[in-house]
Design an enzyme around this catalytic site. Sequence first.
Site, PDB file in Angstrom:
ATOM      1  N   ARG A  96      -1.263  -9.077 -20.973  1.00 41.93           N
ATOM      2  CA  ARG A  96      -2.181  -8.815 -22.087  1.00 41.93           C
ATOM      3  C   ARG A  96      -1.520  -7.903 -23.128  1.00 41.93           C
ATOM      4  NH1 ARG A  96      -4.778  -3.901 -21.968  1.00 41.93           N
ATOM      5  NH2 ARG A  96      -6.555  -4.630 -23.206  1.00 41.93           N
TER       6      ARG A  96
ATOM      7  N   PRO B  86       0.828  -1.210   0.000  1.00 43.00           N
ATOM      8  CA  PRO B  86       0.000   0.000   0.000  1.00 43.00           C
ATOM      9  C   PRO B  86       0.866   1.266   0.000  1.00 43.00           C
ATOM     10  CG  PRO B  86      -0.493  -1.409   1.907  1.00 43.00           C
ATOM     11  CD  PRO B  86       0.644  -2.035   1.180  1.00 43.00           C
TER      12      PRO B  86
ATOM     13  N   GLU C 228       2.116  -7.239   8.168  1.00 39.96           N
ATOM     14  CA  GLU C 228       2.377  -5.799   8.011  1.00 39.96           C
ATOM     15  C   GLU C 228       3.441  -5.574   6.956  1.00 39.96           C
ATOM     16  OE1 GLU C 228      -0.506  -5.739  10.186  1.00 39.96           O
ATOM     17  OE2 GLU C 228       0.308  -3.796   9.586  1.00 39.96           O
TER      18      GLU C 228
HETATM   19  N1  LIG Z   1      -2.195  -1.201  -2.912  1.00 40.82           N
HETATM   20  C1  LIG Z   1      -2.598  -2.573  -2.974  1.00 40.82           C
HETATM   21  C2  LIG Z   1      -2.011  -3.405  -1.842  1.00 40.82           C
HETATM   22  C3  LIG Z   1      -0.865  -4.157  -2.036  1.00 40.82           C
HETATM   23  C4  LIG Z   1      -0.370  -4.921  -0.978  1.00 40.82           C
HETATM   24  C5  LIG Z   1      -1.026  -4.888   0.252  1.00 40.82           C
HETATM   25  C6  LIG Z   1      -0.523  -5.650   1.409  1.00 40.82           C
HETATM   26  C7  LIG Z   1      -1.267  -5.658   2.574  1.00 40.82           C
HETATM   27  C8  LIG Z   1      -0.801  -6.356   3.685  1.00 40.82           C
HETATM   28  C9  LIG Z   1       0.408  -7.035   3.628  1.00 40.82           C
HETATM   29  C10 LIG Z   1       1.157  -7.021   2.463  1.00 40.82           C
HETATM   30  C11 LIG Z   1       0.685  -6.328   1.354  1.00 40.82           C
HETATM   31  N2  LIG Z   1      -2.155  -4.134   0.417  1.00 40.82           N
HETATM   32  C12 LIG Z   1      -2.617  -3.392  -0.616  1.00 40.82           C
END
Ligand SMILES: NCc1ccc(-c2ccccc2)nc1
Length: 243
Positions: free
Chosen positions: A158, A88, A115
């Site tokens: 794609r 994220p 996390e």
């Molecule tokens: N932006 C999309 C996204 C990508 C990875 C994760 C994520 C959440 C928890 C642990 C590891 C990755 N969350 C959202």
Amino acid sequence: MRIDVITIFPGYLAPLREALLGRAISAGLVDLAVHDLRTWTRDVHQAVDDAPYGGGPGMVMRPQVWGEALDAVLALDERPARIVVPTPAGRPFTQATAQAWSGDERLLFTCGRYEGIDQRVVDDARRRDLTVDEVSIGDYVLVGGEVAVLVMVEAVVRLLPGVLGNPASAEQDSFSDGLLEGPAFTRPEVWRGLAVPDVLRSGNHAKIARWRRDRALERTAERRPDLLAALPEDALDDADRAF
Ligand SMILES: NCc1ccc(-c2ccccc2)nc1
């Protein structure tokens, strides 16, 4: 293109072997290898995470396991890999990103859970001159990176030559000209009392192109004014501006 994915849930990546992507793999356009991160654990519990330094909720994925997994998977092929870390906290993954990555020989996706992954895994890879891109597919938090990998692999594969039956559809994608795609219609001509716009049945290709462009501009202005504002100066012609 070779694609490697490292994850504690290999089954989450099964959809990559279905449909269009599955056919691209069968056609030899893509080599896909999914690896279980626990392969590189050394303890009886196969632990991949631990409590975060500095306290706080949740767990962080341990650097030792990831370091060994990355080294081993990288060594499977001599082609240089772009290492992709879905998070994220990453830079936005966009159609431009997919376009850029579609020229790569090899992509290696690392799926974090909890996390996320101890930052030193990325730091260690970068100091070894490996390309590491921490990317986000949108402003929301998932439980892990696997779903983001499904999204990114589909968006990239794609675009590979030979994958889409009709390459023109990739050129006329939403975002390829910076605008959202307008509405699409097919038979029947009238459905539940709703008729297909006459212009689309007129056979007048100039008028059809103008109508489609106007609908795309209208939809983009209404739903994504940010895209309109980001268009390069010369992207809109006088007819567009008149709209
Ligand atoms: N932006 C999309 C996204 C990508 C990875 C994760 C994520 C959440 C928890 C642990 C590891 C990755 N969350 C959202």
